[in-house]
Design a protein around this motif. Structure first.
Motif, PDB file in Angstrom:
ATOM      1  N   ASN A  90      41.308  35.593  42.813  1.00 40.62           N
ATOM      2  CA  ASN A  90      39.985  35.366  42.238  1.00 40.62           C
ATOM      3  C   ASN A  90      39.099  36.602  42.331  1.00 40.62           C
ATOM      4  N   VAL A  91      39.240  37.361  43.416  1.00 38.72           N
ATOM      5  CA  VAL A  91      38.458  38.596  43.529  1.00 38.72           C
ATOM      6  C   VAL A  91      38.911  39.595  42.469  1.00 38.72           C
ATOM      7  N   GLU A  92      40.226  39.713  42.276  1.00 38.86           N
ATOM      8  CA  GLU A  92      40.740  40.598  41.231  1.00 38.86           C
ATOM      9  C   GLU A  92      40.259  40.154  39.855  1.00 38.86           C
ATOM     10  N   ASP A  93      40.197  38.842  39.627  1.00 42.21           N
ATOM     11  CA  ASP A  93      39.763  38.316  38.344  1.00 42.21           C
ATOM     12  C   ASP A  93      38.346  38.751  38.020  1.00 42.21           C
ATOM     13  N   GLU A  94      37.466  38.763  39.012  1.00 40.93           N
ATOM     14  CA  GLU A  94      36.077  39.159  38.779  1.00 40.93           C
ATOM     15  C   GLU A  94      35.919  40.673  38.677  1.00 40.93           C
ATOM     16  N   MET A  95      36.687  41.426  39.479  1.00 40.35           N
ATOM     17  CA  MET A  95      36.534  42.879  39.505  1.00 40.35           C
ATOM     18  C   MET A  95      37.274  43.560  38.360  1.00 40.35           C
ATOM     19  N   GLY A  96      38.377  42.966  37.917  1.00 42.83           N
ATOM     20  CA  GLY A  96      39.267  43.658  37.002  1.00 42.83           C
ATOM     21  C   GLY A  96      40.365  44.353  37.794  1.00 42.83           C
ATOM     22  N   HIS A  97      41.481  44.589  37.148  1.00 43.31           N
ATOM     23  CA  HIS A  97      42.666  45.076  37.865  1.00 43.31           C
ATOM     24  C   HIS A  97      42.439  46.439  38.521  1.00 43.31           C
ATOM     25  N   GLY A  98      41.980  47.419  37.744  1.00 42.59           N
ATOM     26  CA  GLY A  98      41.819  48.766  38.286  1.00 42.59           C
ATOM     27  C   GLY A  98      40.777  48.835  39.392  1.00 42.59           C
ATOM     28  N   ARG A  99      39.624  48.208  39.181  1.00 41.03           N
ATOM     29  CA  ARG A  99      38.575  48.231  40.199  1.00 41.03           C
ATOM     30  C   ARG A  99      39.035  47.508  41.466  1.00 41.03           C
ATOM     31  N   PHE A 100      39.798  46.444  41.296  1.00 35.51           N
ATOM     32  CA  PHE A 100      40.271  45.725  42.469  1.00 35.51           C
ATOM     33  C   PHE A 100      41.198  46.599  43.314  1.00 35.51           C
ATOM     34  N   LEU A 101      42.075  47.360  42.673  1.00 37.88           N
ATOM     35  CA  LEU A 101      42.959  48.252  43.419  1.00 37.88           C
ATOM     36  C   LEU A 101      42.143  49.286  44.188  1.00 37.88           C
ATOM     37  N   GLY A 102      41.154  49.900  43.535  1.00 33.32           N
ATOM     38  CA  GLY A 102      40.307  50.864  44.228  1.00 33.32           C
ATOM     39  C   GLY A 102      39.541  50.224  45.373  1.00 33.32           C
ATOM     40  N   PHE A 103      39.044  49.015  45.142  1.00 29.03           N
ATOM     41  CA  PHE A 103      38.321  48.278  46.183  1.00 29.03           C
ATOM     42  C   PHE A 103      39.230  47.988  47.372  1.00 29.03           C
ATOM     43  N   TYR A 104      40.452  47.560  47.108  1.00 29.47           N
ATOM     44  CA  TYR A 104      41.415  47.231  48.174  1.00 29.47           C
ATOM     45  C   TYR A 104      41.684  48.465  49.041  1.00 29.47           C
ATOM     46  N   LEU A 105      41.960  49.587  48.402  1.00 29.70           N
ATOM     47  CA  LEU A 105      42.260  50.808  49.154  1.00 29.70           C
ATOM     48  C   LEU A 105      41.025  51.287  49.923  1.00 29.70           C
ATOM     49  N   ALA A 106      39.846  51.213  49.295  1.00 30.91           N
ATOM     50  CA  ALA A 106      38.619  51.644  49.975  1.00 30.91           C
ATOM     51  C   ALA A 106      38.325  50.774  51.183  1.00 30.91           C
ATOM     52  N   SER A 107      38.555  49.468  51.059  1.00 26.45           N
ATOM     53  CA  SER A 107      38.326  48.565  52.194  1.00 26.45           C
ATOM     54  C   SER A 107      39.280  48.894  53.332  1.00 26.45           C
TER      55      SER A 107
END
Length: 244
Positions: A90-107
């Motif tokens: 659901n988080v990926e769905d709201e962020m979009g695929h690319g932004r979610f990957l960047g968010f995951y790595l940044a976290s």
């Protein structure tokens, strides 16, 4: 108390979540044979795990990323992948695929840095996707505080599955990490509580811009704090009684 599913599957296929799960599993399978050779495993973790004392000296900065894809055993891997599977889509769905990957790595990087701040002299290798996944959980809490999560509660001989709001489950989890961090010695090894707590807070902070773009409190009012997808209907799971 284990989360086993949420009630709002994502509206589109969470390719990044599935890819991250596959990469973590495949990497673990590539070195699982080293667990029978303590010296070889120690050498492997020295090269690719995050060691605070080493990073503080300016060496091994890339291990803040590589360590996110390593795990210390089957249960460590399985628990992390379960949490990523439940909260990531659901988080990926709201962020979009690319932004979610960047968010995951940044976290994950932020979680590693918080751990280093808590134990800069530690020579204990840190491995696991927990910090990055804690960030995903923080994002889930901000975006979908009222989403229903099915929890498996185990009390000695009592097994029961029941739904609770996401904010209760995630707040309890964060509280356990904070208390664990206060009451533990990060130099002694074990669970990296401050990495979990730091990743969780980083996830919330990194998600605030998205939450504001969606409307902030207005987004909560429109969705009632749930993911904006139809809720799945599950039958209540029960453990059958065994007669004498």
């Amino acid at each position: 108390m284990f989360p086993i599913r949420d009630h709002n599957p994502s509206g589109r296929t969470p390719y990044i979540t599935y890819t991250l799960m596959a990469v973590n599993i495949l990497i673990f399978l590539s070195y699982v044979g080293l667990f029978s050779d303590e010296r070889a495993l120690s050498r492997f973790f020295f090269d690719y795990a995050a060691i605070p004392a080493r990073i503080v000296t300016g060496d091994g900065a890339l291990t803040l990323v590589s360590s996110m894809f390593l795990h210390g055993g089957w249960l460590h891997l399985g628990g992390n992948m379960l949490f990523l599977y439940i909260f990531g889509d659901n988080v990926e769905d709201e962020m979009g695929h690319g932004r979610f990957l960047g968010f995951y790595l940044a976290s994950g990087i932020a979680a590693g840095m918080i751990h280093i701040l808590s134990a800069p002299d530690s020579i204990v290798p840190v491995v696991g996707a927990s910090g990055a996944i804690a960030g995903v959980m923080g994002a889930y809490l901000l975006l979908f505080p009222k989403a229903r999560i099915d929890i498996l509660l185990i009390l000695i001989i009592i097994f029961r599955v029941f739904p609770i709001p996401a904010w209760i489950m995630l707040a309890l989890w964060f509280g356990m990490q904070f208390i664990g961090g206060v009451g533990s010695d990060p130099n002694a090894g074990g669970v990296a509580y401050w990495a979990h707590a730091g990743g969780f807070i980083a996830g919330i902070l990194l998600t605030i811009p998205l939450w504001l773009r969606l409307g902030g409190p207005g987004f909560w009012r429109r969705t009632d704090g749930h993911p904006p997808h139809p809720e799945a209907r599950y039958s209540t799971s029960r453990i059958p009684k065994v007669r004498r």
